[in-house]
Design a protein around this motif. Structure first.
Motif, PDB file in Angstrom:
ATOM      1  N   ASN A  40       0.683  -1.210   0.140  1.00 51.90           N
ATOM      2  CA  ASN A  40       0.187  -0.042  -0.183  1.00 51.90           C
ATOM      3  C   ASN A  40       0.936   1.154  -0.160  1.00 51.90           C
ATOM      4  N   SER A  45      -2.406   2.092  -7.089  1.00 56.16           N
ATOM      5  CA  SER A  45      -3.749   2.808  -7.524  1.00 56.16           C
ATOM      6  C   SER A  45      -3.732   4.178  -8.176  1.00 56.16           C
ATOM      7  N   GLN A  87     -11.995  -2.018  -6.571  1.00 48.48           N
ATOM      8  CA  GLN A  87     -12.352  -2.820  -5.360  1.00 48.48           C
ATOM      9  C   GLN A  87     -13.422  -2.204  -4.446  1.00 48.48           C
ATOM     10  N   ASP A 170      -9.063  -4.261 -10.172  1.00 46.96           N
ATOM     11  CA  ASP A 170      -8.541  -3.871  -8.873  1.00 46.96           C
ATOM     12  C   ASP A 170      -9.086  -4.655  -7.754  1.00 46.96           C
ATOM     13  N   GLU A 171      -8.431  -5.665  -7.268  1.00 46.82           N
ATOM     14  CA  GLU A 171      -8.660  -6.476  -6.025  1.00 46.82           C
ATOM     15  C   GLU A 171     -10.217  -6.887  -6.403  1.00 46.82           C
ATOM     16  N   ALA A 174     -11.674  -9.847  -3.473  1.00 53.23           N
ATOM     17  CA  ALA A 174     -11.939  -9.470  -2.252  1.00 53.23           C
ATOM     18  C   ALA A 174     -13.365  -9.700  -1.563  1.00 53.23           C
ATOM     19  N   THR A 202      -4.077  -7.457  -6.787  1.00 51.85           N
ATOM     20  CA  THR A 202      -4.489  -8.242  -5.801  1.00 51.85           C
ATOM     21  C   THR A 202      -3.442  -8.367  -4.797  1.00 51.85           C
ATOM     22  N   HIS A 203      -3.705  -8.329  -3.383  1.00 52.34           N
ATOM     23  CA  HIS A 203      -2.768  -8.442  -2.407  1.00 52.34           C
ATOM     24  C   HIS A 203      -2.736 -10.161  -2.014  1.00 52.34           C
ATOM     25  N   ARG A 204      -3.508 -11.087  -2.635  1.00 52.80           N
ATOM     26  CA  ARG A 204      -3.427 -12.353  -2.514  1.00 52.80           C
ATOM     27  C   ARG A 204      -2.458 -12.933  -3.515  1.00 52.80           C
ATOM     28  N   LYS A 428      -8.728  -6.648   4.349  1.00 56.64           N
ATOM     29  CA  LYS A 428      -9.203  -6.554   2.979  1.00 56.64           C
ATOM     30  C   LYS A 428      -8.431  -5.448   2.035  1.00 56.64           C
ATOM     31  N   GLY A 429      -7.834  -5.900   1.078  1.00 56.86           N
ATOM     32  CA  GLY A 429      -7.391  -4.983   0.250  1.00 56.86           C
ATOM     33  C   GLY A 429      -6.089  -4.372   0.967  1.00 56.86           C
ATOM     34  N   ASP A 431      -1.876  -4.534   1.691  1.00 53.51           N
ATOM     35  CA  ASP A 431      -0.639  -5.337   1.494  1.00 53.51           C
ATOM     36  C   ASP A 431      -0.032  -6.315   2.767  1.00 53.51           C
TER      37      ASP A 431
END
Length: 512
Positions: A40, A45, A87, A170-171, A174, A202-204, A428-429, A431
């Motif tokens: 983040n 973004s 997101q 974007d995500e 989520a 994504t952060h996943r 959620k969302g 990093d």
């Protein structure tokens, strides 16, 4: 190598004193799934908002099919074939319009006439949902009636009715269940076959390695690397994102001495919630596990008074309370960090200072005037404690990254007399670096004797941070695990409606 459909060269962008991008770069080929990763605040973004026409870059250029493009407005980007699935779904959905109208919303703006064929509108909207393999969303219902997961699917369907060259996701997973996410991946792969470039944020990380062809990592507003997925590992990605060697932390929460009971629910009922009973003690973190639609968010909002229970009992420190409004919950020491931080947790267009001090505003008012010096000091303490990346307390939270926004949502409660913290999908969302900081903060709150309910569909987080885990399925608590008993397989089994054979033998595997 397929032809280049998008080039972003030496993109720079600042917001006042805050530099969000420094020579940001991105190249996407036709029919390529390109993962864009970064902590983040890395600039992802901002780069995507420039590409989608929300912001204008200070420097640099954008090329679409090798032709220079200038975007003054999101409609300019869409005309060039750039579409974004954001997101925060509620910022893009028009709740008063029907599902079909939301799916076709961008087509309305492109039509030159005043009249639209409702038959064609419904046909095209249904074709988009059919491509997503969605058959349980009624086209004529108001979008406001949809769940978060279904709103996301409507936004993705909106993208599919466009003639697009690049779609920014974007995500996107989520708010989706595992099954819905797999359906989405299938659709994205179909888009790749059709030659559409897909930017996947994504952060996943497991999702990245399941679907991406190429990975670009950003840090501090700059591109760090761009490599084919086969040439990079998860560990390498994390190190590039953070700029340091990453050591995963496990079992953050250790054994503790149970204190007094702080929160007790007995036979809570409301809508899908059925006879919910639980207890949380001083210094304890209790996880509420469940897949999308299990009722986790509904339970959190019921405890906080957003949607009062129709029957049942809530006690705080042994005293029965009637929670019919969040004001009552706050007065009783209950706080709520909501899943939708931009919609429910922040005044998004106000400053950090106003957001942080609002819950305890009376503390800063004397003689009808706000003590700005005290307000600034309190805000600076939150920024320092939570390591919020911001140059000044007067920066609007809208200009902060998702992770830093989440820290503000949490930070505004730190100076309150809170006894109970309700964390609803707090990472959620966010990093992996910000996630680590949030989990450490929860550990510190527990050490201070706070009672914490941690609502999450991220099972590994629950195993990391919780002393006990309660599993929800279809509005009911179906299983409780101690920290020693809990495993990812067992939690997922009960969360998906399964049961262990004889409670002692091997687990019945369920594919989801």
């Amino acid at each position: 190598m397929s032809e280049v459909v998008l080039e972003m060269k030496k993109i720079s962008k600042s917001f006042g004193k805050v530099t969000a991008l420094k020579n940001g770069e991105l190249v996407v080929h036709k029919g390529e799934i390109h993962a864009l990763l970064g902590a983040n605040g890395a600039g992802k973004s901002t780069l995507m908002k420039i590409l989608s026409g929300v912001y204008r870059q200070d420097q640099g250029e954008i090329l679409i099919n090798h032709e220079k493009a200038t975007f003054q407005h999101p409609s300019d980007a869409k005309e060039k074939g750039i579409f974004c699935v954001y997101q925060e779904v509620d910022t893009a959905i028009v709740p008063q319009l029907t599902v079909a109208e939301n799916i076709m919303l961008d087509r309305f703006s492109q039509e030159k006439g005043w009249y639209f064929s409702r038959k064609d509108l419904h046909r095209q909207a249904q074709e988009a949902l059919t491509l997503l393999e969605v058959n349980d969303i009624e086209l004529n219902q108001a979008a406001s009636n949809l769940s978060l997961a279904k709103k996301q699917l409507v936004l993705i369907a909106r993208a599919l009715v466009q003639t697009t060259k690049v779609i920014i996701f974007d995500e996107p997973t989520a708010p989706l269940s595992h099954i819905e996410a797999e359906k989405l991946f299938h659709v994205i792969r179909q888009l790749r076959v059709k030659g559409i470039g897909c930017i996947f944020i994504t952060h996943r990380l497991p999702e990245v390695f399941a679907i991406a062809d190429v990975v670009t990592v950003m840090r501090d507003g700059c591109r760090i690397s761009t490599v084919p997925i086969a040439q990079i590992t998860q560990e390498m990605v994390i190190e590039q994102m953070l700029g340091e060697v990453w050591h995963e932390e496990r079992n953050v929460m250790h054994s503790y001495k149970r204190g007094e009971e702080v929160l007790a629910l007995k036979n809570i009922n409301l809508g899908k919630l059925q006879n919910i009973s639980l207890n949380v003690y001083e210094g304890e973190v209790v996880g509420i596990a469940g897949l999308v639609g299990a009722g986790k968010t509904e339970l959190a909002k019921t405890i906080f008074g957003n949607t009062p229970a129709t029957s049942g009992e809530i006690r705080v420190s042994g005293k029965k309370i009637q929670v019919k409004h969040p004001k009552t919950a706050i007065a009783c020491g209950i706080t709520h960090i909501p899943e939708e931080r931009r919609k429910e947790g922040l005044f998004i267009n106000e400053t950090i200072s106003k957001n942080v001090t609002f819950p305890q505003l009376k503390k800063y008012v004397k003689g009808g005037f706000i003590n700005r010096k005290a307000e600034r000091k309190a805000t600076e303490e939150v920024i320092s404690t939570l390591q919020v990346k911001a140059n000044d307390v007067d920066v609007e939270v809208n200009h902060l990254s998702g992770g830093n926004q989440q820290k503000i949502v949490i930070g505004k409660w730190l100076s309150s007399e809170a006894k109970v913290y309700l964390f609803d999908e707090p990472t959620k969302g966010v990093d992996i670096g910000a996630k680590r900081e949030i989990l450490k903060l929860i550990q510190q709150l527990a050490k201070e004797g706070k009672a914490i309910l941690y609502f999450s569909s991220e099972i590994q987080e629950l195993l990391t941070v919780c002393h006990r885990v309660l599993v929800m399925y279809d509005g009911k608590i179906v299983k409780e695990f101690t920290q020693k008993e809990a495993t990812q397989e067992k939690i997922l089994l009960y969360a998906s409606g399964g049961k262990e054979v004889n409670h002692e033998g091997p687990i019945d595997r369920i594919s989801i």
